[in-house]
Design a protein around this motif. Structure first.
Motif, PDB file in Angstrom:
ATOM      1  N   PHE A  59       0.813  -1.213   0.000  1.00 28.62           N
ATOM      2  CA  PHE A  59       0.000   0.000   0.000  1.00 28.62           C
ATOM      3  C   PHE A  59       0.849   1.266   0.000  1.00 28.62           C
ATOM      4  CE2 PHE A  59      -2.683  -3.230   2.023  1.00 28.62           C
ATOM      5  CZ  PHE A  59      -3.817  -3.130   1.234  1.00 28.62           C
ATOM      6  N   GLU A  60       0.729   2.035  -1.074  1.00 33.47           N
ATOM      7  CA  GLU A  60       1.294   3.377  -1.094  1.00 33.47           C
ATOM      8  C   GLU A  60       0.257   4.386  -0.604  1.00 33.47           C
ATOM      9  OE1 GLU A  60       2.819   4.289  -4.945  1.00 33.47           O
ATOM     10  OE2 GLU A  60       4.320   2.689  -4.917  1.00 33.47           O
ATOM     11  N   ASN A  69     -17.168 -21.705  -4.266  1.00 36.94           N
ATOM     12  CA  ASN A  69     -18.570 -22.145  -4.306  1.00 36.94           C
ATOM     13  C   ASN A  69     -19.254 -22.133  -2.938  1.00 36.94           C
ATOM     14  OD1 ASN A  69     -18.337 -22.736  -7.142  1.00 36.94           O
ATOM     15  ND2 ASN A  69     -17.329 -24.669  -6.574  1.00 36.94           N
ATOM     16  N   SER A  70     -18.613 -21.538  -1.926  1.00 35.45           N
ATOM     17  CA  SER A  70     -19.250 -21.451  -0.611  1.00 35.45           C
ATOM     18  C   SER A  70     -20.311 -20.356  -0.563  1.00 35.45           C
ATOM     19  CB  SER A  70     -18.204 -21.182   0.477  1.00 35.45           C
ATOM     20  OG  SER A  70     -17.630 -19.898   0.313  1.00 35.45           O
ATOM     21  N   LEU A  71     -20.225 -19.397  -1.483  1.00 31.08           N
ATOM     22  CA  LEU A  71     -21.139 -18.241  -1.536  1.00 31.08           C
ATOM     23  C   LEU A  71     -21.089 -17.419  -0.247  1.00 31.08           C
ATOM     24  CD1 LEU A  71     -24.301 -19.887  -3.191  1.00 31.08           C
ATOM     25  CD2 LEU A  71     -22.267 -18.932  -4.283  1.00 31.08           C
ATOM     26  N   ALA A  72     -19.984 -17.547   0.480  1.00 32.76           N
ATOM     27  CA  ALA A  72     -19.844 -16.877   1.774  1.00 32.76           C
ATOM     28  C   ALA A  72     -18.919 -15.674   1.672  1.00 32.76           C
ATOM     29  CB  ALA A  72     -19.316 -17.855   2.817  1.00 32.76           C
ATOM     30  N   SER A  73     -19.046 -14.787   2.640  1.00 41.40           N
ATOM     31  CA  SER A  73     -18.103 -13.678   2.792  1.00 41.40           C
ATOM     32  C   SER A  73     -16.811 -14.198   3.411  1.00 41.40           C
ATOM     33  CB  SER A  73     -18.700 -12.596   3.682  1.00 41.40           C
ATOM     34  OG  SER A  73     -19.884 -12.071   3.117  1.00 41.40           O
ATOM     35  N   SER A  74     -15.729 -13.508   3.115  1.00 41.08           N
ATOM     36  CA  SER A  74     -14.423 -13.854   3.682  1.00 41.08           C
ATOM     37  C   SER A  74     -13.901 -12.692   4.505  1.00 41.08           C
ATOM     38  CB  SER A  74     -13.410 -14.190   2.578  1.00 41.08           C
ATOM     39  OG  SER A  74     -13.824 -15.316   1.838  1.00 41.08           O
ATOM     40  N   ALA A  75     -13.283 -13.020   5.632  1.00 42.00           N
ATOM     41  CA  ALA A  75     -12.685 -11.993   6.483  1.00 42.00           C
ATOM     42  C   ALA A  75     -11.272 -11.696   6.032  1.00 42.00           C
ATOM     43  CB  ALA A  75     -12.687 -12.468   7.936  1.00 42.00           C
ATOM     44  N   GLY A  76     -10.745 -10.555   6.490  1.00 45.03           N
ATOM     45  CA  GLY A  76      -9.341 -10.240   6.266  1.00 45.03           C
ATOM     46  C   GLY A  76      -9.114  -8.971   5.477  1.00 45.03           C
ATOM     47  N   ALA A  77      -7.867  -8.790   5.071  1.00 46.49           N
ATOM     48  CA  ALA A  77      -7.434  -7.593   4.363  1.00 46.49           C
ATOM     49  C   ALA A  77      -7.493  -7.812   2.852  1.00 46.49           C
ATOM     50  CB  ALA A  77      -6.012  -7.222   4.785  1.00 46.49           C
ATOM     51  N   TYR A  78      -8.036  -6.828   2.166  1.00 43.28           N
ATOM     52  CA  TYR A  78      -8.102  -6.831   0.707  1.00 43.28           C
ATOM     53  C   TYR A  78      -7.425  -5.568   0.184  1.00 43.28           C
ATOM     54  CZ  TYR A  78     -12.085 -10.111   1.255  1.00 43.28           C
ATOM     55  OH  TYR A  78     -12.905 -11.165   1.595  1.00 43.28           O
ATOM     56  N   LYS A  79      -6.920  -5.671  -1.037  1.00 42.77           N
ATOM     57  CA  LYS A  79      -6.441  -4.480  -1.740  1.00 42.77           C
ATOM     58  C   LYS A  79      -7.400  -4.193  -2.882  1.00 42.77           C
ATOM     59  CE  LYS A  79      -2.452  -2.381  -4.057  1.00 42.77           C
ATOM     60  NZ  LYS A  79      -1.048  -2.577  -4.500  1.00 42.77           N
ATOM     61  N   THR A  80      -7.891  -2.956  -2.928  1.00 43.35           N
ATOM     62  CA  THR A  80      -8.803  -2.591  -4.004  1.00 43.35           C
ATOM     63  C   THR A  80      -8.052  -2.515  -5.325  1.00 43.35           C
ATOM     64  OG1 THR A  80      -8.502  -0.227  -3.576  1.00 43.35           O
ATOM     65  CG2 THR A  80     -10.296  -1.332  -2.416  1.00 43.35           C
ATOM     66  N   ARG A 107     -21.001  -1.614 -13.185  1.00 41.69           N
ATOM     67  CA  ARG A 107     -19.701  -1.123 -12.718  1.00 41.69           C
ATOM     68  C   ARG A 107     -19.322  -1.824 -11.421  1.00 41.69           C
ATOM     69  NH1 ARG A 107     -17.966   5.041 -11.238  1.00 41.69           N
ATOM     70  NH2 ARG A 107     -15.926   5.019 -12.234  1.00 41.69           N
ATOM     71  N   ALA A 108     -18.059  -2.231 -11.321  1.00 48.03           N
ATOM     72  CA  ALA A 108     -17.599  -2.983 -10.154  1.00 48.03           C
ATOM     73  C   ALA A 108     -16.112  -2.744  -9.950  1.00 48.03           C
ATOM     74  CB  ALA A 108     -17.883  -4.475 -10.331  1.00 48.03           C
ATOM     75  N   MET A 109     -15.634  -3.106  -8.758  1.00 51.21           N
ATOM     76  CA  MET A 109     -14.211  -2.957  -8.429  1.00 51.21           C
ATOM     77  C   MET A 109     -13.636  -4.306  -8.004  1.00 51.21           C
ATOM     78  SD  MET A 109     -12.419  -0.611  -5.452  1.00 51.21           S
ATOM     79  CE  MET A 109     -12.291   0.893  -6.442  1.00 51.21           C
ATOM     80  N   ARG A 110     -12.524  -4.663  -8.600  1.00 51.83           N
ATOM     81  CA  ARG A 110     -11.868  -5.914  -8.260  1.00 51.83           C
ATOM     82  C   ARG A 110     -11.191  -5.814  -6.888  1.00 51.83           C
ATOM     83  NH1 ARG A 110     -11.987  -8.530 -13.228  1.00 51.83           N
ATOM     84  NH2 ARG A 110     -11.854  -7.128 -15.047  1.00 51.83           N
ATOM     85  N   LEU A 111     -11.030  -6.966  -6.250  1.00 47.64           N
ATOM     86  CA  LEU A 111     -10.372  -7.049  -4.950  1.00 47.64           C
ATOM     87  C   LEU A 111      -9.382  -8.196  -4.947  1.00 47.64           C
ATOM     88  CD1 LEU A 111     -13.504  -6.668  -2.632  1.00 47.64           C
ATOM     89  CD2 LEU A 111     -11.783  -4.910  -3.075  1.00 47.64           C
ATOM     90  N   ALA A 112      -8.251  -7.992  -4.272  1.00 48.62           N
ATOM     91  CA  ALA A 112      -7.253  -9.046  -4.069  1.00 48.62           C
ATOM     92  C   ALA A 112      -7.168  -9.356  -2.584  1.00 48.62           C
ATOM     93  CB  ALA A 112      -5.888  -8.605  -4.595  1.00 48.62           C
ATOM     94  N   GLY A 113      -7.396 -10.611  -2.209  1.00 46.50           N
ATOM     95  CA  GLY A 113      -7.282 -11.009  -0.817  1.00 46.50           C
ATOM     96  C   GLY A 113      -5.833 -11.189  -0.414  1.00 46.50           C
ATOM     97  N   GLY A 123     -11.378   4.151  -4.458  1.00 46.00           N
ATOM     98  CA  GLY A 123     -10.386   4.109  -5.517  1.00 46.00           C
ATOM     99  C   GLY A 123      -9.470   2.898  -5.423  1.00 46.00           C
ATOM    100  N   PRO A 124      -8.718   2.617  -6.481  1.00 46.73           N
ATOM    101  CA  PRO A 124      -7.785   1.488  -6.484  1.00 46.73           C
ATOM    102  C   PRO A 124      -6.594   1.729  -5.552  1.00 46.73           C
ATOM    103  CG  PRO A 124      -8.322   2.218  -8.725  1.00 46.73           C
ATOM    104  CD  PRO A 124      -8.799   3.280  -7.797  1.00 46.73           C
ATOM    105  N   GLY A 125      -6.063   0.633  -5.026  1.00 48.79           N
ATOM    106  CA  GLY A 125      -4.812   0.696  -4.269  1.00 48.79           C
ATOM    107  C   GLY A 125      -4.944   0.967  -2.794  1.00 48.79           C
ATOM    108  N   ARG A 126      -6.142   0.835  -2.241  1.00 47.90           N
ATOM    109  CA  ARG A 126      -6.334   1.072  -0.807  1.00 47.90           C
ATOM    110  C   ARG A 126      -6.782  -0.212  -0.102  1.00 47.90           C
ATOM    111  NH1 ARG A 126      -7.988   6.188  -2.890  1.00 47.90           N
ATOM    112  NH2 ARG A 126      -6.773   7.891  -1.969  1.00 47.90           N
TER     113      ARG A 126
END
Length: 223
Positions: free
Chosen positions: A70-71, A127-138, A148-154, A208-211
């Motif tokens: 994260f910058e 295929n669990s259709l569940a939410s996941s906890a933790g940190a993501y990067k937008t 319109r949607a925003m990708r996430l990286a776990g 925005g991206p990168g947060r």
């Protein structure tokens, strides 16, 4: 020259020599005490008093843990799944200004099989259709099946399948005040962070991206 005149001249020369010597040398200066350290401003009070304050602390710890990712550290997003889905539980927190904007957000149907309106559990399984906890990067903003949607990286072991599972932020008709007025809760997603369609542009603009987006539930034994 008599003795008295000689003595007077000698003393005059000695005095002149002493004055010249004193003028040529810097007089020692007493060391000045160091100025007291300037205290850092305290964490803004309003955030410390919010129900999500502990979750915000977790998010800040995640920023430090994943600091190489994260910058942008001025704002973070929190999905406070300790609250029911009828409440504004998705918060974009301005860490500089000390204020937040809050939104409705759905959790996954696999996290709430009985559709109680409360998240019961997390899962990272496909295929669990569940939410996941933790940190993501937008990530990037794109046009997909939900518009319109925003990708996430776990970034954590408990959510590192997010990209494979296509967990994103998107708008949904089942997340709205009208839906809550009818059903007492919002609908459920397939694990994505679904928000009200009319609020999506504002939310994506602030985030925005990168947060960092941090999701969790800190009670009932869920870590």
């Amino acid at each position: 020259m008599d003795r008295r005149s000689f003595t007077k001249l000698a003393l005059s020369g000695l005095a002149f020599s002493f004055l010249a010597d004193s003028a040529g040398r810097a007089m020692p200066v007493a060391p000045q005490p160091a100025p007291p350290p300037v205290p850092k401003p305290p964490v803004p009070g309003p955030l410390a008093n919010q129900p999500y304050a502990k979750l915000l602390d977790r998010a800040k710890a995640a920023l430090d843990e994943h600091q190489h990712m994260f910058e942008l550290r001025d704002r973070v997003a929190l999905a406070d799944f300790n609250a029911p889905s009828r409440e504004l539980r998705f918060h974009i927190v301005d860490l500089v200004g000390g204020h937040a904007s809050s939104y409705l957000v759905a959790h996954g149907r696999g996290s709430d099989p009985e559709h109680s309106g409360w998240l019961q559990s997390f899962s990272n399984e496909p295929n669990s259709l569940a939410s996941s906890a933790g940190a993501y990067k937008t990530g990037t903003i794109y046009e997909g099946q939900h518009g319109r949607a925003m990708r996430l990286a776990g970034l954590d072991p408990q959510n590192n399948n997010a990209e494979m599972r296509a967990i994103v932020i998107h708008g949904a008709d089942y997340v709205s005040e009208n839906h809550i007025a009818t059903w007492g809760k919002v609908g459920r997603s397939e694990g994505c962070f679904a928000v009200a369609r009319h609020m999506l542009p504002q939310l994506l603009g602030l985030l925005g991206p990168g947060r960092l987006l941090y999701a969790n539930k800190l009670t009932s034994g869920v870590a």
